[in-house]
Design a protein around this motif. Structure first.
Motif, PDB file in Angstrom:
ATOM      1  N   VAL A 147       7.016  -8.849 -19.596  1.00 28.88           N
ATOM      2  CA  VAL A 147       5.598  -8.859 -19.989  1.00 28.88           C
ATOM      3  C   VAL A 147       5.085  -7.430 -20.158  1.00 28.88           C
ATOM      4  CG1 VAL A 147       3.269  -9.428 -19.186  1.00 28.88           C
ATOM      5  CG2 VAL A 147       5.091 -11.127 -18.989  1.00 28.88           C
ATOM      6  N   LEU A 148       5.413  -6.567 -19.199  1.00 30.01           N
ATOM      7  CA  LEU A 148       4.959  -5.176 -19.278  1.00 30.01           C
ATOM      8  C   LEU A 148       5.547  -4.455 -20.495  1.00 30.01           C
ATOM      9  CD1 LEU A 148       5.083  -4.116 -15.516  1.00 30.01           C
ATOM     10  CD2 LEU A 148       3.044  -4.564 -16.897  1.00 30.01           C
ATOM     11  N   GLU A 149       6.779  -4.778 -20.853  1.00 30.14           N
ATOM     12  CA  GLU A 149       7.391  -4.148 -22.024  1.00 30.14           C
ATOM     13  C   GLU A 149       6.693  -4.611 -23.308  1.00 30.14           C
ATOM     14  OE1 GLU A 149       9.456  -2.121 -24.837  1.00 30.14           O
ATOM     15  OE2 GLU A 149       9.216  -1.686 -22.690  1.00 30.14           O
ATOM     16  N   LEU A 150       6.345  -5.904 -23.401  1.00 26.79           N
ATOM     17  CA  LEU A 150       5.607  -6.374 -24.577  1.00 26.79           C
ATOM     18  C   LEU A 150       4.257  -5.682 -24.677  1.00 26.79           C
ATOM     19  CD1 LEU A 150       6.234 -10.241 -24.685  1.00 26.79           C
ATOM     20  CD2 LEU A 150       7.382  -8.452 -25.998  1.00 26.79           C
ATOM     21  N   LYS A 151       3.626  -5.466 -23.539  1.00 30.27           N
ATOM     22  CA  LYS A 151       2.334  -4.766 -23.525  1.00 30.27           C
ATOM     23  C   LYS A 151       2.505  -3.317 -24.002  1.00 30.27           C
ATOM     24  CE  LYS A 151      -2.059  -4.329 -22.151  1.00 30.27           C
ATOM     25  NZ  LYS A 151      -3.166  -4.995 -22.836  1.00 30.27           N
ATOM     26  N   ARG A 152       3.512  -2.661 -23.468  1.00 27.54           N
ATOM     27  CA  ARG A 152       3.747  -1.252 -23.806  1.00 27.54           C
ATOM     28  C   ARG A 152       3.998  -1.082 -25.306  1.00 27.54           C
ATOM     29  NH1 ARG A 152       7.167   2.038 -25.277  1.00 27.54           N
ATOM     30  NH2 ARG A 152       8.804   0.470 -25.435  1.00 27.54           N
ATOM     31  N   SER A 153       4.706  -2.020 -25.887  1.00 28.46           N
ATOM     32  CA  SER A 153       5.083  -1.918 -27.303  1.00 28.46           C
ATOM     33  C   SER A 153       3.964  -2.335 -28.252  1.00 28.46           C
ATOM     34  CB  SER A 153       6.305  -2.797 -27.580  1.00 28.46           C
ATOM     35  OG  SER A 153       5.950  -4.171 -27.485  1.00 28.46           O
ATOM     36  N   GLY A 154       2.903  -2.936 -27.710  1.00 25.11           N
ATOM     37  CA  GLY A 154       1.802  -3.403 -28.553  1.00 25.11           C
ATOM     38  C   GLY A 154       1.924  -4.843 -28.995  1.00 25.11           C
ATOM     39  N   SER A 208      17.183 -13.556 -20.324  1.00 27.52           N
ATOM     40  CA  SER A 208      17.211 -14.460 -19.173  1.00 27.52           C
ATOM     41  C   SER A 208      15.832 -15.016 -18.816  1.00 27.52           C
ATOM     42  CB  SER A 208      17.769 -13.728 -17.945  1.00 27.52           C
ATOM     43  OG  SER A 208      16.800 -12.854 -17.388  1.00 27.52           O
ATOM     44  N   VAL A 209      14.785 -14.485 -19.433  1.00 28.59           N
ATOM     45  CA  VAL A 209      13.420 -14.850 -19.018  1.00 28.59           C
ATOM     46  C   VAL A 209      12.971 -16.150 -19.668  1.00 28.59           C
ATOM     47  CG1 VAL A 209      10.990 -14.149 -19.123  1.00 28.59           C
ATOM     48  CG2 VAL A 209      12.748 -12.469 -18.547  1.00 28.59           C
ATOM     49  N   ALA A 210      12.351 -17.016 -18.876  1.00 28.03           N
ATOM     50  CA  ALA A 210      11.684 -18.217 -19.369  1.00 28.03           C
ATOM     51  C   ALA A 210      10.254 -18.204 -18.844  1.00 28.03           C
ATOM     52  CB  ALA A 210      12.405 -19.474 -18.885  1.00 28.03           C
ATOM     53  N   LEU A 211       9.378 -18.905 -19.535  1.00 30.00           N
ATOM     54  CA  LEU A 211       8.005 -19.007 -19.041  1.00 30.00           C
ATOM     55  C   LEU A 211       7.978 -19.902 -17.806  1.00 30.00           C
ATOM     56  CD1 LEU A 211       5.654 -19.568 -22.119  1.00 30.00           C
ATOM     57  CD2 LEU A 211       5.734 -17.591 -20.588  1.00 30.00           C
ATOM     58  N   PRO A 212       7.452 -19.429 -16.697  1.00 33.99           N
ATOM     59  CA  PRO A 212       7.240 -20.323 -15.561  1.00 33.99           C
ATOM     60  C   PRO A 212       5.938 -21.099 -15.764  1.00 33.99           C
ATOM     61  CG  PRO A 212       6.932 -18.005 -14.917  1.00 33.99           C
ATOM     62  CD  PRO A 212       7.016 -18.054 -16.407  1.00 33.99           C
ATOM     63  N   ARG A 217       3.352 -24.168 -29.771  1.00 31.07           N
ATOM     64  CA  ARG A 217       3.936 -23.173 -30.670  1.00 31.07           C
ATOM     65  C   ARG A 217       3.573 -21.753 -30.215  1.00 31.07           C
ATOM     66  NH1 ARG A 217       6.172 -22.522 -35.937  1.00 31.07           N
ATOM     67  NH2 ARG A 217       6.342 -20.270 -36.233  1.00 31.07           N
ATOM     68  N   PHE A 218       2.330 -21.550 -29.794  1.00 28.47           N
ATOM     69  CA  PHE A 218       1.877 -20.242 -29.324  1.00 28.47           C
ATOM     70  C   PHE A 218       2.731 -19.785 -28.139  1.00 28.47           C
ATOM     71  CE2 PHE A 218      -1.693 -17.703 -27.213  1.00 28.47           C
ATOM     72  CZ  PHE A 218      -1.720 -16.697 -28.164  1.00 28.47           C
ATOM     73  N   LEU A 219       2.984 -20.675 -27.192  1.00 32.04           N
ATOM     74  CA  LEU A 219       3.821 -20.336 -26.036  1.00 32.04           C
ATOM     75  C   LEU A 219       5.268 -20.088 -26.447  1.00 32.04           C
ATOM     76  CD1 LEU A 219       1.321 -21.155 -24.371  1.00 32.04           C
ATOM     77  CD2 LEU A 219       2.891 -22.247 -22.751  1.00 32.04           C
ATOM     78  N   LEU A 220       5.767 -20.869 -27.399  1.00 33.03           N
ATOM     79  CA  LEU A 220       7.139 -20.642 -27.876  1.00 33.03           C
ATOM     80  C   LEU A 220       7.282 -19.251 -28.481  1.00 33.03           C
ATOM     81  CD1 LEU A 220       8.282 -23.985 -29.544  1.00 33.03           C
ATOM     82  CD2 LEU A 220       9.598 -22.645 -27.879  1.00 33.03           C
ATOM     83  N   GLU A 221       6.292 -18.839 -29.254  1.00 32.16           N
ATOM     84  CA  GLU A 221       6.333 -17.502 -29.853  1.00 32.16           C
ATOM     85  C   GLU A 221       6.354 -16.437 -28.757  1.00 32.16           C
ATOM     86  OE1 GLU A 221       6.087 -16.502 -33.301  1.00 32.16           O
ATOM     87  OE2 GLU A 221       6.611 -18.587 -33.716  1.00 32.16           O
ATOM     88  N   PHE A 222       5.533 -16.638 -27.732  1.00 32.64           N
ATOM     89  CA  PHE A 222       5.481 -15.653 -26.650  1.00 32.64           C
ATOM     90  C   PHE A 222       6.787 -15.651 -25.855  1.00 32.64           C
ATOM     91  CE2 PHE A 222       4.212 -14.262 -22.326  1.00 32.64           C
ATOM     92  CZ  PHE A 222       3.782 -12.981 -22.652  1.00 32.64           C
ATOM     93  N   GLU A 223       7.321 -16.834 -25.581  1.00 29.42           N
ATOM     94  CA  GLU A 223       8.562 -16.917 -24.830  1.00 29.42           C
ATOM     95  C   GLU A 223       9.710 -16.248 -25.590  1.00 29.42           C
ATOM     96  OE1 GLU A 223      10.051 -20.297 -21.927  1.00 29.42           O
ATOM     97  OE2 GLU A 223      10.204 -20.945 -24.007  1.00 29.42           O
ATOM     98  N   ARG A 224       9.731 -16.435 -26.895  1.00 28.36           N
ATOM     99  CA  ARG A 224      10.764 -15.769 -27.713  1.00 28.36           C
ATOM    100  C   ARG A 224      10.596 -14.256 -27.685  1.00 28.36           C
ATOM    101  NH1 ARG A 224       9.746 -20.202 -32.411  1.00 28.36           N
ATOM    102  NH2 ARG A 224      11.195 -21.809 -31.660  1.00 28.36           N
TER     103      ARG A 224
END
Length: 274
Positions: free
Chosen positions: A22-29, A80-84, A65-72
């Protein structure tokens, strides 16, 4: 196959990996693009006009679909990450494990709601709020303020027992499972959780709080549970309905997916329990 687990059962390593991704997605924009998309639909979705993400039958497939996009996106950082998911009918307290400093951090301070601990606290410097509804640039929460209570399991069961998916007028005044789950009618499940968390979660820019994803992963699980209980009751409306998304009509903003394409989550992920 991705397995979405109850956050209460995550290992220390699974929590660490989720937070890091999550932090890496934030850092990258990339993270803020999700916040922008959600807010645009909150603003645009009205009861008497076009509505897609909220106040409408497509509330559930749209968020799936919104969650699938975020999970991808998370998995592009760490496969290894999945949405809890957060079962707020069981973990109903501000002392529940998801609010611990090693995961999402806790409530905000009384002065201004600023979250003071955990990886998303402003003091870390890793979580500036840039897509916002006001000038405040820090994550805010007010867990359970004003004596608010999260939904109970009995309330969840009462909504799961509703056999019709949705019905006219196909908005926040509708009867049916979708609207009772979304929370404009009846015991109010989804909306009440947003308000219970408070801060950004009570606004259109709610994905600014990472708990958004855990909350909606549980809403998604409840939809799957409802489908199992009512195999004869499908998505409605099926065709010819103005201003809302019919069964085989493409959904904005993607325009390459219909509710019918998203009825079976098992093509993409499973849950740890039924």
């Amino acid at each position: 196959m991705t397995v979405r687990k109850n956050q209460a059962n995550l290992t220390t390593d699974e929590k660490r990996r989720f937070v890091a991704a999550v932090l890496e997605l934030k850092r990258s924009g990339r993270y803020d693009a999700f916040v922008t998309t959600h807010n645009a639909f909150i603003v645009a979705d009205t009861d008497d006009g076009e509505r897609t993400g909220h106040r409408s039958p497509s509330f559930l497939p749209w968020h799936r679909r919104f969650l699938l996009e975020f999970e991808r996106a998370l998995q592009s950082v760490d496969a290894s990450v999945a949405l809890p998911y957060w079962d707020w009918s069981t973990d109903r307290s501000a002392r529940a494990s998801l609010w611990a400093p090693d995961f999402l951090g806790g409530s905000g301070r009384s002065l201004d709601g600023r979250v003071m601990d955990g990886p998303f606290a402003a003091s870390t410097g890793n979580w500036p709020i840039t897509v916002r509804v006001d000038g405040r640039t820090f994550l805010r929460r007010s867990l359970g303020a004003g004596g608010r209570q999260l939904p109970t399991r009995a309330e969840v069961e009462s909504v799961l027992s509703i056999s019709t998916y949705d019905m006219a007028p196909w908005n926040s005044a509708s009867d049916g499972f979708r609207n009772h789950l979304e929370g404009w009618r009846g015991v109010n499940l989804h909306n009440r959780v947003h308000v219970w968390v408070g801060g950004q979660m009570a606004t259109g820019v709610s994905p600014n709080d990472p708990v958004f994803w855990l909350h909606h992963a549980y809403i998604d699980k409840l939809w799957a549970e409802w489908q199992r209980r009512h195999p004869g009751s499908g998505y409605a409306p099926t065709a010819g309905t103005p201003d809302v998304v019919d069964l085989r009509e493409p959904m904005k903003p993607w325009n390459d997916v219909t509710p019918a394409d998203l009825l079976d989550h098992t093509a993409h992920y499973t849950f740890d329990t039924h």
